[in-house]
Design an enzyme around this catalytic site. Structure first.
Site, PDB file in Angstrom:
ATOM      1  CB  SER A 131       2.726 -56.895  22.801  1.00  0.00           C
ATOM      2  OG  SER A 131       4.028 -57.432  22.889  1.00  0.00           O
TER       3      SER A 131
ATOM      4  CE1 TYR B  35       5.066 -52.274  20.823  1.00  0.00           C
ATOM      5  CE2 TYR B  35       5.346 -54.018  22.450  1.00  0.00           C
ATOM      6  CZ  TYR B  35       4.963 -53.608  21.188  1.00  0.00           C
ATOM      7  OH  TYR B  35       4.472 -54.538  20.286  1.00  0.00           O
TER       8      TYR B  35
HETATM    9  P1  NAD Z   1       4.640 -53.584  11.308  1.00  0.00           P
HETATM   10  O1  NAD Z   1       5.544 -52.440  11.569  1.00  0.00           O
HETATM   11  O2  NAD Z   1       4.816 -54.363  10.061  1.00  0.00           O
HETATM   12  O3  NAD Z   1       3.111 -53.143  11.366  1.00  0.00           O
HETATM   13  C1  NAD Z   1       2.644 -51.998  12.014  1.00  0.00           C
HETATM   14  C2  NAD Z   1       1.840 -51.212  11.015  1.00  0.00           C
HETATM   15  O4  NAD Z   1       1.221 -50.102  11.670  1.00  0.00           O
HETATM   16  C3  NAD Z   1       2.712 -50.633   9.891  1.00  0.00           C
HETATM   17  O5  NAD Z   1       2.119 -50.951   8.649  1.00  0.00           O
HETATM   18  C4  NAD Z   1       2.681 -49.137  10.151  1.00  0.00           C
HETATM   19  O6  NAD Z   1       2.768 -48.379   8.982  1.00  0.00           O
HETATM   20  C5  NAD Z   1       1.332 -48.986  10.833  1.00  0.00           C
HETATM   21  N1  NAD Z   1       1.243 -47.766  11.626  1.00  0.00           N
HETATM   22  C6  NAD Z   1       2.162 -47.284  12.491  1.00  0.00           C
HETATM   23  N2  NAD Z   1       1.735 -46.123  13.002  1.00  0.00           N
HETATM   24  C7  NAD Z   1       0.512 -45.874  12.450  1.00  0.00           C
HETATM   25  C8  NAD Z   1      -0.426 -44.839  12.576  1.00  0.00           C
HETATM   26  N3  NAD Z   1      -0.204 -43.775  13.366  1.00  0.00           N
HETATM   27  N4  NAD Z   1      -1.569 -44.906  11.869  1.00  0.00           N
HETATM   28  C9  NAD Z   1      -1.806 -45.962  11.055  1.00  0.00           C
HETATM   29  N5  NAD Z   1      -0.954 -46.976  10.890  1.00  0.00           N
HETATM   30  C10 NAD Z   1       0.200 -46.930  11.581  1.00  0.00           C
HETATM   31  O7  NAD Z   1       4.791 -54.526  12.562  1.00  0.00           O
HETATM   32  P2  NAD Z   1       3.818 -55.670  13.135  1.00  0.00           P
HETATM   33  O8  NAD Z   1       4.700 -56.554  13.917  1.00  0.00           O
HETATM   34  O9  NAD Z   1       2.957 -56.235  12.104  1.00  0.00           O
HETATM   35  O10 NAD Z   1       2.949 -54.846  14.160  1.00  0.00           O
HETATM   36  C11 NAD Z   1       1.543 -54.966  14.231  1.00  0.00           C
HETATM   37  C12 NAD Z   1       1.116 -54.913  15.675  1.00  0.00           C
HETATM   38  O11 NAD Z   1       1.625 -56.055  16.351  1.00  0.00           O
HETATM   39  C13 NAD Z   1       1.636 -53.699  16.435  1.00  0.00           C
HETATM   40  O12 NAD Z   1       0.612 -53.182  17.235  1.00  0.00           O
HETATM   41  C14 NAD Z   1       2.752 -54.285  17.283  1.00  0.00           C
HETATM   42  O13 NAD Z   1       2.958 -53.545  18.451  1.00  0.00           O
HETATM   43  C15 NAD Z   1       2.204 -55.661  17.557  1.00  0.00           C
HETATM   44  N6  NAD Z   1       3.167 -56.672  17.970  1.00  0.00           N
HETATM   45  C16 NAD Z   1       4.235 -56.983  17.173  1.00  0.00           C
HETATM   46  C17 NAD Z   1       5.119 -57.953  17.608  1.00  0.00           C
HETATM   47  C18 NAD Z   1       6.337 -58.342  16.803  1.00  0.00           C
HETATM   48  O14 NAD Z   1       7.255 -58.955  17.359  1.00  0.00           O
HETATM   49  N7  NAD Z   1       6.389 -58.031  15.512  1.00  0.00           N
HETATM   50  C19 NAD Z   1       4.926 -58.602  18.823  1.00  0.00           C
HETATM   51  C20 NAD Z   1       3.826 -58.262  19.586  1.00  0.00           C
HETATM   52  C21 NAD Z   1       2.959 -57.306  19.146  1.00  0.00           C
END
Ligand code: NAD
Length: 253
Positions: free
Chosen positions: A143, A157
């Protein structure tokens, strides 16, 4: 080991958001994709969408914080496909109670278990096969909060994402001699379901200005498409309208 042109990708967190978009972009580039996550129905929907578009995908439900299950999933992929060329660690969470004022140890432990330990477990699970192949790529979705410390994401986080950055670089230091490479993909705000876990959920208007999942899907497919001699160590990517730079009332919360 010959692969006859078959490339196998394993995407965690593949049921939604960045993982889903990555899986779709990879499948349309010809990768065979295995999506993992906790929600069977969400994974099946993604598999259905990819199959309908003519791609190859399957689902293995999994909680990445359970090391034994992670190893079993990797074994299942190897038994079915004989190789794993790419791992995308996109599973991740945050919790609403995230500031020093209201964080709870339960939330801290959950984030460390999923955002950090889960990433390590998956990396370790693919490592023996990738070493045998003398070829393999890992993309760890960290992130912007893993590069820059700010208040909004909270200490757990921010800390786990900084750790993923360090983990990725340490992997490259040791494993480059085996032909393996890892990329730390660090996005700023992306309009995905994770935003619903914010204490203040950004408005639709704000989300429309953010990165969209498909932007990250394309980025993942780009890194994965590079020849084995190329290690894309890090990508820091943000919306042009970066709320960390542009002060809005919400990001002061
Ligand atoms: P999202 O919530 O759509 O995706 C996260 C996915 O991880 C979900 O499908 C969830 O079911 C799955 N998950 C959560 N805990 C789990 C576990 N214990 N085992 C298996 N799967 C699990 O959100 P996203 O934004 O697509 O997030 C994906 C990644 O991107 C994450 O690591 C998040 O921290 C990172 N991220 C997101 C953003 C943002 O603004 N959306 C920014 C920077 C980083």
């Amino acid at each position: 080991m010959s692969n006859n042109g078959k490339r196998v990708a394993w995407v965690t967190g593949g049921g939604s958001g960045i993982g889903e978009a990555g899986a779709e972009a990879l499948a349309s580039d010809g990768w065979t994709v295995v999506v993992s996550g906790r929600r069977k129905d969400a994974l099946q929907t993604v598999v259905g969408k990819i199959s309908k578009a003519g791609g190859k995908a399957e689902a293995i439900p999994l909680d990445v914080s359970r090391a034994a299950d992670v190893n079993q999933a990797a074994e299942q992929i190897l038994a079915g496909h004989g190789r794993i060329d790419l791992l995308v660690n996109s599973a991740g969470i945050n919790v609403p109670k995230r500031s020093w004022a209201d964080m709870e140890l339960e939330g801290w432990d959950k984030l460390v278990d999923i955002n950090l330990n889960g990433v390590l477990y998956c990396m370790r699970a693919v490592l023996p096969a990738m070493r045998r192949q003398k070829d393999g790529c890992i993309i760890n979705v960290a992130s912007w909060a893993g590069r820059h410390v700010s208040k909004m994401p909270g200490p757990a986080y921010t800390t786990t994402k900084h750790a993923v950055l360090a983990l990725t670089h340490s992997f490259n230091m040791d494993e480059c001699v085996n032909g393996l490479r890892a990329c730390c993909l660090s996005p700023g705000e992306v309009a995905t379901p994770i935003l619903k876990l914010r204490p203040v959920v950004p408005s639709e208007e704000e989300q429309a200005r953010m990165l969209q999942s498909e932007d990250l899907g394309r980025t993942i497919a780009f890194v994965a498409s590079m020849p084995p001699r190329v290690c894309v160590n890090e990508i820091l990517i943000s919306p042009t309208w970066n709320r960390g730079f542009v002060q809005t009332p919400n990001n002061r919360d």
